[in-house]
Scaffold this active site. Structure first.
Site, PDB file in Angstrom:
ATOM      1  N   LYS A 280      67.621  45.150  26.140  1.00  0.00           N
ATOM      2  CA  LYS A 280      67.212  43.842  26.397  1.00  0.00           C
ATOM      3  C   LYS A 280      66.793  43.511  24.874  1.00  0.00           C
ATOM      4  O   LYS A 280      66.309  44.384  24.313  1.00  0.00           O
ATOM      5  CB  LYS A 280      66.303  43.597  27.450  1.00  0.00           C
ATOM      6  CG  LYS A 280      66.743  43.677  28.665  1.00  0.00           C
ATOM      7  CD  LYS A 280      65.759  43.105  29.729  1.00  0.00           C
ATOM      8  CE  LYS A 280      66.042  43.099  31.022  1.00  0.00           C
ATOM      9  NZ  LYS A 280      66.838  42.135  31.566  1.00  0.00           N
ATOM     10  N   ARG A 354      70.856  45.861  41.445  1.00  0.00           N
ATOM     11  CA  ARG A 354      71.791  46.001  42.476  1.00  0.00           C
ATOM     12  C   ARG A 354      72.270  47.556  42.672  1.00  0.00           C
ATOM     13  O   ARG A 354      72.544  47.747  43.711  1.00  0.00           O
ATOM     14  CB  ARG A 354      73.028  45.200  42.117  1.00  0.00           C
ATOM     15  CG  ARG A 354      73.688  45.555  40.929  1.00  0.00           C
ATOM     16  CD  ARG A 354      74.540  44.495  40.210  1.00  0.00           C
ATOM     17  NE  ARG A 354      73.917  43.245  39.641  1.00  0.00           N
ATOM     18  CZ  ARG A 354      74.490  42.291  39.006  1.00  0.00           C
ATOM     19  NH1 ARG A 354      75.663  41.995  39.017  1.00  0.00           N
ATOM     20  NH2 ARG A 354      73.631  41.449  38.515  1.00  0.00           N
TER      21      ARG A 354
HETATM   22  N1  BES Z   1      65.329  42.059  35.998  1.00  0.00           N
HETATM   23  C1  BES Z   1      66.534  41.471  35.456  1.00  0.00           C
HETATM   24  C2  BES Z   1      66.716  39.939  35.990  1.00  0.00           C
HETATM   25  C3  BES Z   1      65.818  38.965  35.291  1.00  0.00           C
HETATM   26  C4  BES Z   1      65.921  38.621  33.819  1.00  0.00           C
HETATM   27  C5  BES Z   1      64.602  38.390  35.927  1.00  0.00           C
HETATM   28  C6  BES Z   1      64.926  37.690  33.367  1.00  0.00           C
HETATM   29  C7  BES Z   1      63.790  37.716  35.450  1.00  0.00           C
HETATM   30  C8  BES Z   1      64.171  37.237  33.866  1.00  0.00           C
HETATM   31  C9  BES Z   1      67.725  42.141  35.924  1.00  0.00           C
HETATM   32  O1  BES Z   1      67.736  43.558  35.753  1.00  0.00           O
HETATM   33  C10 BES Z   1      68.814  41.834  34.880  1.00  0.00           C
HETATM   34  O2  BES Z   1      68.807  42.361  33.926  1.00  0.00           O
HETATM   35  N2  BES Z   1      69.905  41.146  35.230  1.00  0.00           N
HETATM   36  C11 BES Z   1      70.917  40.722  34.149  1.00  0.00           C
HETATM   37  C12 BES Z   1      72.359  40.807  35.021  1.00  0.00           C
HETATM   38  C13 BES Z   1      73.359  40.869  34.026  1.00  0.00           C
HETATM   39  C14 BES Z   1      73.514  42.098  33.188  1.00  0.00           C
HETATM   40  C15 BES Z   1      74.624  40.858  34.907  1.00  0.00           C
HETATM   41  C16 BES Z   1      70.652  39.283  33.736  1.00  0.00           C
HETATM   42  O3  BES Z   1      70.213  38.598  34.609  1.00  0.00           O
HETATM   43  O4  BES Z   1      70.648  39.115  32.529  1.00  0.00           O
HETATM   44 MN    MN Z   2      68.097  44.515  34.213  1.00  0.00          MN
END
Ligand code: BES
Ligand code: MN
Ligand code: ZN
Length: 497
Positions: A280, A354
């Site tokens: 990230k 997931r």
């Molecule tokens: N924990 C995150 C989702 C999230 C992101 C929650 C920002 C709250 C704030 C999750 O694990 C994630 O990183 N999801 C990705 C999925 C994508 C790679 C398909 C996302 O939402 O960017």
């Molecule tokens: Mn994630």
């Protein structure tokens, strides 16, 4: 805080602070009218001076009103009487709390039960006030050297109800509000704890502690070896890059009949989400310590249900892992085999929620569940779709989805349904495995749920995406304790069925 209920004459009660509602254009609530009469029109006279007209958010503290036994009277503005909303009601409770935090009053007599918001009754108003006060008392000071700042002097709040027959239901409302508030606070504490303290093993220890507190609750935790035996290749793949061991936490509350099918809650427990090799960006990454708030809501709900001794069987399952990049971390393109036997091409290691959930959802089958709800901070896309107000809700069973929606409305902790469908499922196609773990940019919350749906075919299932609702950012950064109220309400409703 202690919460009590009493009937009788408001004006003759001994109390440090009597709380009365006033509506717009100086209209007195029923309780305020009684007090006004007892004081020979003092309240009317004071309001007539123009210090307060009853607008929402206003407050006025009065001292030594003749003809009234209370040491102080706190007037709270409730806005328009015909349209008292839940928001205004909640704001009034918050104002009460704020004023009490700087008051010498040792105890409080609250009449706000009589000014319930539109569409709600007295007991809802009491329950909600208790829940709110209890959560307002929460401070995350575990990691601070100075503790317990800005708390009210008062240690007791008594709610006035009209007749003796209203006391028992009022007490039940207090009990429920207290269990909800405490459940939310437990969820918040776990959420607010940093990733270096709140690890998968730490969560497992907290679960065991919870199990020791309640006789109807048994807790079992599976380590990596046990999960390997079960073939949980998907859950385990998330923790490969972390020195912190993964855990599967299983909490079983038995309050119902021996053979009664349990309801299941499955909470995402990613104790820190760096994104893994699909790292990230740095800005705001600290907030990914909240990526176990789904798990935390399961802890909070189980605690509340156990405290309330609800006559139901409930199982909480928490797949817990830390998502880190490292030499042996899962890489984009890696293919893993889930406990269900289905293979997954990990195109993005940041779509890890997931991956931990799918194996937990397969494990859930062995309980022959009456229903399964998973709760997860799953997708940033859910924040884009619904903002920070409502949880995203999807599912494979209309009846369960509707029950979750109704529970959210009852608890003022609302969810909003998004669709599922084959056309979305197709976005998960992979050239190399049974499915990919991402479905492209469009409908990100739905394709994430569609992924989970491939593991939930054997039971009635609903999915709550709480990415936008589990914590606040900015100045008030911290876990919210949602959706504990929704989940506890859902379990209460099922226990009643
Ligand atoms: N924990 C995150 C989702 C999230 C992101 C929650 C920002 C709250 C704030 C999750 O694990 C994630 O990183 N999801 C990705 C999925 C994508 C790679 C398909 C996302 O939402 O960017
Ligand atoms: Mn994630
Ligand atoms: Zn995540």
């Amino acid at each position: 805080m202690e919460y009590l209920v009493k009937s009788g004459k408001t004006e003759s009660q001994q109390t440090g602070c009597l709380v009365l509602g006033v509506f717009e254009k100086r209209r007195l609530s029923e309780a305020a009218k009684q007090v006004d009469t007892a004081s020979k029109g003092q309240l009317t006279a004071i309001l007539g001076k123009g210090d307060m007209d009853g607008a929402a958010g206003q407050s006025l503290m009065l001292q030594e009103i003749p003809g009234v036994s209370a040491e102080r009277i706190l007037l709270l503005g409730l806005g328009k009487e015909k349209s008292l909303t839940e928001r205004v009601y909640r704001e009034a409770v918050q104002t009460m709390f704020r004023v009490l935090s700087t008051s010498g009053a040792r105890d409080v007599l609250c009449t706000l039960g009589e000014t319930a918001p539109k569409g709600r009754d007295r007991n809802w108003a009491i329950r909600d006030a208790v829940q709110q006060v209890e959560t307002l008392l929460y401070r995350f000071d575990t990691c601070k050297s100075k503790k317990g700042n800005g708390l009210p002097n008062a240690k007791k709040i008594t709610f006035m109800v009209p007749t003796a027959a209203d006391v028992a239901p009022g007490r039940d409302a207090c009990k429920l509000g207290l269990a909800l508030g405490r459940g939310m606070n437990l969820a918040r504490e776990l959420g607010d704890l940093p990733g270096n303290i709140c690890t998968p093993v730490y969560l497992a220890e907290q679960a065991k502690k919870l199990g020791k507190r309640f006789k109807g609750l048994t807790v079992e935790t599976l380590d990596e070896k046990a999960m390997e035996k079960l073939g949980m290749g998907s859950l385990l793949s998330v923790g490969y890059g972390s020195r912190q061991e993964s855990r599967l936490i299983v909490m079983q509350y038995k309050g119902g009949g021996k053979s009664a099918e349990p309801h299941l809650l499955v909470g995402k427990g990613v104790t820190f989400d760096t994104g893994g090799v699909s790292l990230k960006p740095g800005a705001g990454m600290d907030e990914m310590k909240f990526d176990m708030c789904g798990a935390a809501s399961v802890f909070g709900t189980i605690q509340a249900v156990a405290e309330l001794e609800l006559p139901i069987n409930l199982v909480g399952i928490v797949p817990a892992a830390e998502n880190m990049p490292d030499g042996i971390a899962t890489k984009p393109g890696d293919i893993i085999t889930s406990m269900s036997g289905q293979t997954i091409e990990v195109l993005n290691t940041d779509a890890e929620g997931r991956l931990v959930l799918c194996d937990a959802l397969t494990y859930a089958e062995r309980f022959k569940p009456a229903s399964v709800i998973d709760i997860a901070t799953l997708t940033g896309a859910c924040i884009i779709a619904l903002g920070h107000h409502k949880h995203g809700l999807m599912g494979n069973n209309t009846s369960v989805v509707n029950k979750v929606l109704a529970a959210g409305r009852m608890a003022a902790d609302e969810a909003w349904q998004l669709p599922l469908g084959e056309e979305y499922d197709e976005q998960l196609k992979s050239n190399f495995a049974d499915m990919a773990n991402i479905g492209g940019r469009s409908a990100g919350s739905i394709t994430a749920a569609q992924f989970l749906a491939r593991f939930t075919g054997k039971y009635k299932w609903a999915h709550l995406d709480i990415a936008g609702t589990a914590w606040r950012t900015g100045e008030k950064k911290g876990a919210t304790g949602r959706p504990v109220p929704l989940l506890v309400q859902y379990i209460i409703d099922q226990a009643g069925d």
